[in-house]
Motif scaffolding. Structure first.
Motif: not given
Length: 257
Positions: A117-119, A81-82, A249-250, A256-257
């Motif tokens: 995609l799921q982390a 989620s993040g 994941g991100a 980065a935003p």
């Protein structure tokens, strides 16, 4: 550790005339509390003392070992989620450090590659190119040789040599910046050996994600829209080049935003 410790990853290496075994994970009783365990061994790999257990600075869940650069170990806590939470632990000082700028690798993914995609579990293949769902090789300072690509793929990378093609005074890759691309990688030992090291070493690394491109081959450029933690699940330097990445994941990087 036993039943109170859920492992996430491990690494063993030589440090100060002895071996160190680092094990990351989380408390089985309090799963949000990430843990990092250090065991010391002599040169014959016999334990020389009890394990040392360190709690992560924030309660963000299970820790995975991403990469090791000298005495510093980068650990990740993955969230769907993040952005992935990143910690750096110094094996010499036995202390947590604040992560510095992201060390980027020269593999840029189009947004469609990581979308949905799921982390930790998501794996997707992409071919070399400049269109939707493709990936591109990068050159940070404009060197188009395969030797430069191989060097940039070796841990910990050399993205600090970046020169913005639109602003030569800018040496930090940020969201909105353009990065030079290059032609497909050649099937030569320096490139294949660097890719094999990333794959077999289970190294996790940060790459730019792009949403716009221009040109092609050695004139290609990619506009950075975000960053992602990935692992290299498979690769081919045949024509066309192809990679298969596992999404972790991100990533949160400067700009980065």
């Amino acid at each position: 550790m036993g039943r109170t410790f859920t492992p996430g990853g491990c690494w063993q290496g030589l440090l100060n005339n002895g071996y160190v075994l680092a094990v990351s994970g989380a408390s089985s009783i309090y799963p949000n509390q990430g843990l990092h365990s250090i065991l010391r061994m002599d040169l014959n790999q016999r334990l020389t003392g009890p394990s040392e257990l360190y709690q992560a600075p924030q309660q963000v869940g299970l820790l995975y070992i991403a990469q090791v650069d000298g005495p510093r170990i980068t650990l990740l806590a993955v969230h769907n989620s993040g952005p992935t939470t990143v910690f750096v632990f110094n094996l010499l000082t036995r202390s947590w450090e604040t992560p510095g700028p992201c060390r980027l690798y020269p593999l840029a993914l189009n947004t469609a590659v990581v979308q949905g995609l799921q982390a930790h579990f998501g794996v997707r293949a992409a071919t070399y190119g400049t269109g939707a769902g493709t990936f591109g090789w990068l050159t940070w300072a404009g060197d188009l040789g395969d030797g430069a690509l191989a060097h940039s793929l070796l841990p910990p990378g050399d993205s600090e040599t970046y020169i913005n093609p639109l602003n030569p005074a800018d040496h930090t890759v940020s969201v909105g910046d353009w990065v030079r691309g290059r032609a497909a990688g050649a099937n030569i030992p320096p490139v294949t050996e660097a890719l094999l090291q990333l794959k077999t070493g289970n190294t996790l690394f940060v790459v730019p994600v792009w949403d716009q491109s221009s040109g092609a081959g050695n004139t290609a450029q990619y506009r950075v829209s975000s960053y992602a933690w990935v692992g290299l699940a498979d690769y081919s330097v045949a024509n066309p080049n192809r990679v298969s990445i596992r999404y972790w994941g991100a990533a949160s990087c400067p700009g980065a935003p």
